[in-house]
Design a protein around this motif. Sequence first.
Motif, PDB file in Angstrom:
ATOM      1  N   VAL A 104       0.878  -1.158  -0.009  1.00  9.11           N
ATOM      2  CA  VAL A 104      -0.066  -0.145   0.033  1.00  9.11           C
ATOM      3  C   VAL A 104       0.797   1.340  -0.194  1.00  9.11           C
ATOM      4  CG1 VAL A 104      -1.578   1.299   1.523  1.00  9.11           C
ATOM      5  CG2 VAL A 104      -1.829  -1.164   0.971  1.00  9.11           C
ATOM      6  N   ALA A 105       0.646   2.083  -0.933  1.00 12.02           N
ATOM      7  CA  ALA A 105       1.265   3.410  -1.108  1.00 12.02           C
ATOM      8  C   ALA A 105       0.473   4.457  -0.016  1.00 12.02           C
ATOM      9  CB  ALA A 105       1.222   4.085  -2.416  1.00 12.02           C
ATOM     10  N   PHE A 106       1.110   5.154   0.796  1.00 15.34           N
ATOM     11  CA  PHE A 106       0.493   6.452   1.632  1.00 15.34           C
ATOM     12  C   PHE A 106       0.852   7.662   1.181  1.00 15.34           C
ATOM     13  CE2 PHE A 106      -0.675   3.876   5.617  1.00 15.34           C
ATOM     14  CZ  PHE A 106       0.086   2.877   5.599  1.00 15.34           C
ATOM     15  N   ASP A 107      -0.124   8.425   1.337  1.00 13.77           N
ATOM     16  CA  ASP A 107       0.463   9.859   0.819  1.00 13.77           C
ATOM     17  C   ASP A 107       0.961  10.539   2.344  1.00 13.77           C
ATOM     18  OD1 ASP A 107      -1.996  10.569   2.256  1.00 13.77           O
ATOM     19  OD2 ASP A 107      -2.850  11.192   0.359  1.00 13.77           O
ATOM     20  N   LEU A 108       1.328  12.011   2.095  1.00 17.46           N
ATOM     21  CA  LEU A 108       1.548  12.698   3.356  1.00 17.46           C
ATOM     22  C   LEU A 108       0.399  12.775   4.589  1.00 17.46           C
ATOM     23  CD1 LEU A 108       4.047  14.137   4.758  1.00 17.46           C
ATOM     24  CD2 LEU A 108       3.119  16.249   3.617  1.00 17.46           C
ATOM     25  N   SER A 109      -0.697  12.782   3.983  1.00 17.66           N
ATOM     26  CA  SER A 109      -1.934  12.746   5.035  1.00 17.66           C
ATOM     27  C   SER A 109      -2.284  11.340   5.647  1.00 17.66           C
ATOM     28  CB  SER A 109      -2.958  13.265   4.608  1.00 17.66           C
ATOM     29  OG  SER A 109      -3.786  12.291   3.611  1.00 17.66           O
ATOM     30  N   GLY A 110      -1.242  10.368   5.361  1.00 22.04           N
ATOM     31  CA  GLY A 110      -1.392   8.881   5.774  1.00 22.04           C
ATOM     32  C   GLY A 110      -2.496   8.155   5.158  1.00 22.04           C
ATOM     33  N   GLN A 111      -3.391   8.566   4.187  1.00 24.95           N
ATOM     34  CA  GLN A 111      -4.351   7.935   3.415  1.00 24.95           C
ATOM     35  C   GLN A 111      -3.532   7.027   2.294  1.00 24.95           C
ATOM     36  OE1 GLN A 111      -7.497   8.627   4.004  1.00 24.95           O
ATOM     37  NE2 GLN A 111      -6.698   9.932   5.481  1.00 24.95           N
ATOM     38  N   HIS A 112      -4.314   5.839   2.245  1.00 21.48           N
ATOM     39  CA  HIS A 112      -3.913   4.753   1.202  1.00 21.48           C
ATOM     40  C   HIS A 112      -4.343   5.347   0.112  1.00 21.48           C
ATOM     41  CE1 HIS A 112      -4.298   1.203   4.290  1.00 21.48           C
ATOM     42  NE2 HIS A 112      -3.457   2.217   4.824  1.00 21.48           N
ATOM     43  N   PHE A 113      -3.432   5.444  -1.051  1.00 21.68           N
ATOM     44  CA  PHE A 113      -3.845   5.821  -2.469  1.00 21.68           C
ATOM     45  C   PHE A 113      -3.539   4.866  -3.366  1.00 21.68           C
ATOM     46  CE2 PHE A 113      -0.220   7.493  -4.548  1.00 21.68           C
ATOM     47  CZ  PHE A 113       0.887   7.730  -3.673  1.00 21.68           C
ATOM     48  N   ALA A 114      -2.778   4.053  -3.225  1.00 25.56           N
ATOM     49  CA  ALA A 114      -2.695   2.752  -4.226  1.00 25.56           C
ATOM     50  C   ALA A 114      -2.384   1.393  -3.537  1.00 25.56           C
ATOM     51  CB  ALA A 114      -1.334   3.273  -5.058  1.00 25.56           C
ATOM     52  N   THR A 115      -2.620   0.362  -4.274  1.00 25.43           N
ATOM     53  CA  THR A 115      -2.777  -0.773  -3.473  1.00 25.43           C
ATOM     54  C   THR A 115      -2.177  -1.797  -4.571  1.00 25.43           C
ATOM     55  OG1 THR A 115      -4.344  -0.580  -1.926  1.00 25.43           O
ATOM     56  CG2 THR A 115      -4.211  -2.627  -2.362  1.00 25.43           C
ATOM     57  N   LEU A 116      -1.249  -2.594  -4.195  1.00 24.06           N
ATOM     58  CA  LEU A 116      -0.949  -3.666  -5.161  1.00 24.06           C
ATOM     59  C   LEU A 116      -0.884  -5.125  -4.387  1.00 24.06           C
ATOM     60  CD1 LEU A 116       0.638  -4.718  -7.929  1.00 24.06           C
ATOM     61  CD2 LEU A 116       2.621  -4.537  -6.599  1.00 24.06           C
ATOM     62  N   PRO A 117      -1.715  -6.116  -4.875  1.00 27.09           N
ATOM     63  CA  PRO A 117      -1.721  -7.227  -4.013  1.00 27.09           C
ATOM     64  C   PRO A 117      -0.443  -8.097  -4.308  1.00 27.09           C
ATOM     65  CG  PRO A 117      -3.929  -7.093  -5.422  1.00 27.09           C
ATOM     66  CD  PRO A 117      -2.762  -5.981  -5.718  1.00 27.09           C
ATOM     67  N   TYR A 118       0.025  -8.475  -3.235  1.00 23.71           N
ATOM     68  CA  TYR A 118       1.464  -9.124  -3.341  1.00 23.71           C
ATOM     69  C   TYR A 118       1.727  -9.779  -1.974  1.00 23.71           C
ATOM     70  CZ  TYR A 118       6.404 -10.533  -4.809  1.00 23.71           C
ATOM     71  OH  TYR A 118       7.280 -11.092  -5.097  1.00 23.71           O
ATOM     72  N   PRO A 119       1.002 -11.109  -1.800  1.00 22.86           N
ATOM     73  CA  PRO A 119       1.302 -11.839  -0.668  1.00 22.86           C
ATOM     74  C   PRO A 119       2.564 -12.090  -0.181  1.00 22.86           C
ATOM     75  CG  PRO A 119      -0.336 -12.908  -1.948  1.00 22.86           C
ATOM     76  CD  PRO A 119       0.455 -11.913  -2.852  1.00 22.86           C
ATOM     77  N   PHE A 159      -0.841  -1.528  10.191  1.00 22.13           N
ATOM     78  CA  PHE A 159      -0.297  -2.719  10.545  1.00 22.13           C
ATOM     79  C   PHE A 159      -0.473  -4.041   9.490  1.00 22.13           C
ATOM     80  CE2 PHE A 159       0.899  -5.851  13.535  1.00 22.13           C
ATOM     81  CZ  PHE A 159       2.235  -5.232  14.239  1.00 22.13           C
ATOM     82  N   ASP A 160      -1.351  -4.098   8.759  1.00 22.71           N
ATOM     83  CA  ASP A 160      -1.606  -5.447   8.255  1.00 22.71           C
ATOM     84  C   ASP A 160      -1.231  -5.470   6.734  1.00 22.71           C
ATOM     85  OD1 ASP A 160      -2.609  -6.919  10.407  1.00 22.71           O
ATOM     86  OD2 ASP A 160      -4.676  -5.819  10.052  1.00 22.71           O
ATOM     87  N   VAL A 161      -0.357  -4.350   6.425  1.00 21.78           N
ATOM     88  CA  VAL A 161      -0.182  -4.116   5.055  1.00 21.78           C
ATOM     89  C   VAL A 161       1.735  -3.980   4.925  1.00 21.78           C
ATOM     90  CG1 VAL A 161      -1.959  -3.426   4.046  1.00 21.78           C
ATOM     91  CG2 VAL A 161      -0.238  -1.555   4.908  1.00 21.78           C
ATOM     92  N   PHE A 162       2.203  -4.166   3.804  1.00 22.86           N
ATOM     93  CA  PHE A 162       3.537  -3.827   3.510  1.00 22.86           C
ATOM     94  C   PHE A 162       3.284  -2.339   3.094  1.00 22.86           C
ATOM     95  CE2 PHE A 162       7.484  -3.447   0.877  1.00 22.86           C
ATOM     96  CZ  PHE A 162       8.225  -4.158   1.709  1.00 22.86           C
ATOM     97  N   GLY A 163       3.729  -1.374   3.890  1.00 25.13           N
ATOM     98  CA  GLY A 163       3.367  -0.141   3.677  1.00 25.13           C
ATOM     99  C   GLY A 163       4.465   0.751   2.931  1.00 25.13           C
ATOM    100  N   MET A 164       4.242   1.712   2.122  1.00 23.54           N
ATOM    101  CA  MET A 164       5.106   2.411   1.501  1.00 23.54           C
ATOM    102  C   MET A 164       4.784   3.980   1.514  1.00 23.54           C
ATOM    103  SD  MET A 164       7.126   0.060  -1.414  1.00 23.54           S
ATOM    104  CE  MET A 164       8.678   1.101  -1.099  1.00 23.54           C
ATOM    105  N   PHE A 165       6.092   4.669   1.833  1.00 25.10           N
ATOM    106  CA  PHE A 165       5.588   6.349   1.409  1.00 25.10           C
ATOM    107  C   PHE A 165       6.683   6.709   0.641  1.00 25.10           C
ATOM    108  CE2 PHE A 165       6.468  10.695   3.408  1.00 25.10           C
ATOM    109  CZ  PHE A 165       5.442  11.493   2.528  1.00 25.10           C
ATOM    110  N   MET A 166       6.690   7.415  -0.597  1.00 23.29           N
ATOM    111  CA  MET A 166       7.798   7.733  -1.402  1.00 23.29           C
ATOM    112  C   MET A 166       7.959   8.917  -2.041  1.00 23.29           C
ATOM    113  SD  MET A 166       6.675   4.519  -3.854  1.00 23.29           S
ATOM    114  CE  MET A 166       5.173   3.623  -3.339  1.00 23.29           C
ATOM    115  N   PRO A 167       7.951  10.156  -1.129  1.00 24.03           N
ATOM    116  CA  PRO A 167       8.221  11.371  -1.774  1.00 24.03           C
ATOM    117  C   PRO A 167       9.855  11.237  -2.335  1.00 24.03           C
ATOM    118  CG  PRO A 167       8.320  11.546   0.598  1.00 24.03           C
ATOM    119  CD  PRO A 167       8.189  10.024   0.361  1.00 24.03           C
ATOM    120  N   THR A 168      10.001  12.354  -3.109  1.00 24.57           N
ATOM    121  CA  THR A 168      11.420  12.334  -3.841  1.00 24.57           C
ATOM    122  C   THR A 168      12.289  12.536  -2.599  1.00 24.57           C
ATOM    123  OG1 THR A 168      10.462  13.353  -5.742  1.00 24.57           O
ATOM    124  CG2 THR A 168      12.941  13.634  -5.513  1.00 24.57           C
TER     125      THR A 168
END
Length: 410
Positions: free
Chosen positions: A85-100, A199-208
């Motif tokens: 799951v990709a997070f934005d600066l406000s902590g929202q999920h905005f993209a999801t890729l299923p990858y167990p 908690f239940d995801v592989f989370g990422m936040f990726m600003p430049t």
Amino acid sequence: MAGTMAGTVAGTMAGTVAVIGGSIGGLFVAAALQRAGWVVHVFERVGVPLHGRGAGIVTHPQLIAALQHVGADISDLGVQVRDRVAFDLSGQHFATLPYPQIVTSWDRIYQILRRLIPDDSYHLGEALETFTEDEGGVTMQFAGGREHHADILVGADGFRSVVRAHLLPEVQPEYAGYVVWRALAQEAELSPEVRNRVFDVFGMFMPTGTQIVGYPIAGENNDLRPGHRRYNFVWYWPVAEDDLRDMLTDASGQTHEASIPPPLVRDAVLERMAETAALVLPDVFTHVLGKSDRPFFTPIYDHLSPVFARGRIGVSGDAACVARPHIGMGVTKAAQDALALAKHLSAAPIPEALQAYSAERVPASRAAYERSRLLGRHMLQAPAQGDNDDGRNNPNMDEILRLTAVADFP
Ligand SMILES: Cc1cc2nc3c(=O)[nH]c(=O)nc-3n(C[C@H](O)[C@H](O)[C@H](O)COP(=O)(O)OP(=O)(O)OC[C@H]3O[C@@H](n4cnc5c(N)ncnc54)[C@H](O)[C@@H]3O)c2cc1C
């Protein structure tokens, strides 16, 4: 001469092996060669059983297959995550890729491998200083005066390997220009809102220029029960070489080379890190950081040795090649080195077998090394237009989500 075990084991092609480094890479080599009939002794310079400071480890199918191959017990290996799951600066999920994927910890892998090696073959507090090679084998000298002889020497002694320095003095790890801050928070200490979000995801936040990767791992003593697990926080942050020297300097004024023991990181360095985190990270991750035990940092280095063996000497794991952690393959790569070493040593005499090992593993490691550098460049690259402070406009987002901690290599 203490521990001399040269010679060939009756009835097999195998002989004796000394493994330098008793961490995960060394244990994998020992387990694989022991299984193939070799008499193995492991020498680790640290004098107490190792622990990984809670570092999280992403697994791959190749790692699970290698653990099974060496006879490790992989039950309850780790926590299963299903989505990236990709997070934005406000902590929202905005993209999801299923990858167990199963995410585990350094300590867990170390312990299940350590159980495979008899105590009288695993020697703590033995730092290799030097060695000589002749037609009959390799003779090693250790800092405490011990001498040991074996048919083969394998350096699994990490990215600043003494064995590699002897074999390939020209190969030097290169600083990537950033560090990784790591921290662990107890699941039970996170607020319910943050817990539900991260908690239940592989989370990422990726600003430049920076990046967060976070995922759950087991709690103490491999506790996998919800509420008892921990959150593994990984934050890449650029640091110029001069600033790195300052970060590596402890309160007594001593500057450590390449890395500093976490308890020696100065409070001022931790305070600066927390101030930066408050400015650039989503609140959900500053909350995790605030709930963590003392965070620690590792400067990111990489290197690739052009050969992994010469004569009766081999190198494996991080001693042979470090692919930056973006690819999450260090343990898997060490496992693949170990299995390849055992396979070739079962099929050919020593020098030829080691050459075949090197010929197989150098290109495979190069693929991991190049991929990890690509992911490093993606992290640093600015978007073509507009800014990306909120992490939503990373031009490489799809590729970062798809390739981070993925081992799509043979
Ligand atoms: C931030 C981060 C995240 C990571 N995430 C992942 C992940 O998700 N998945 C993954 O697969 N990998 C990951 N890795 C990489 C992984 O931890 C290592 O690549 C892996 O553990 C292999 O290490 P090694 O045993 O070869 O070397 P090391 O762990 O460095 O061990 C070398 C050992 O040799 C000993 N030693 C050194 N010199 C001597 C000497 N002269 N005599 C005797 N002993 C000596 C050292 O004390 C040490 O115990 C990550 C690494 C980092 C930094």
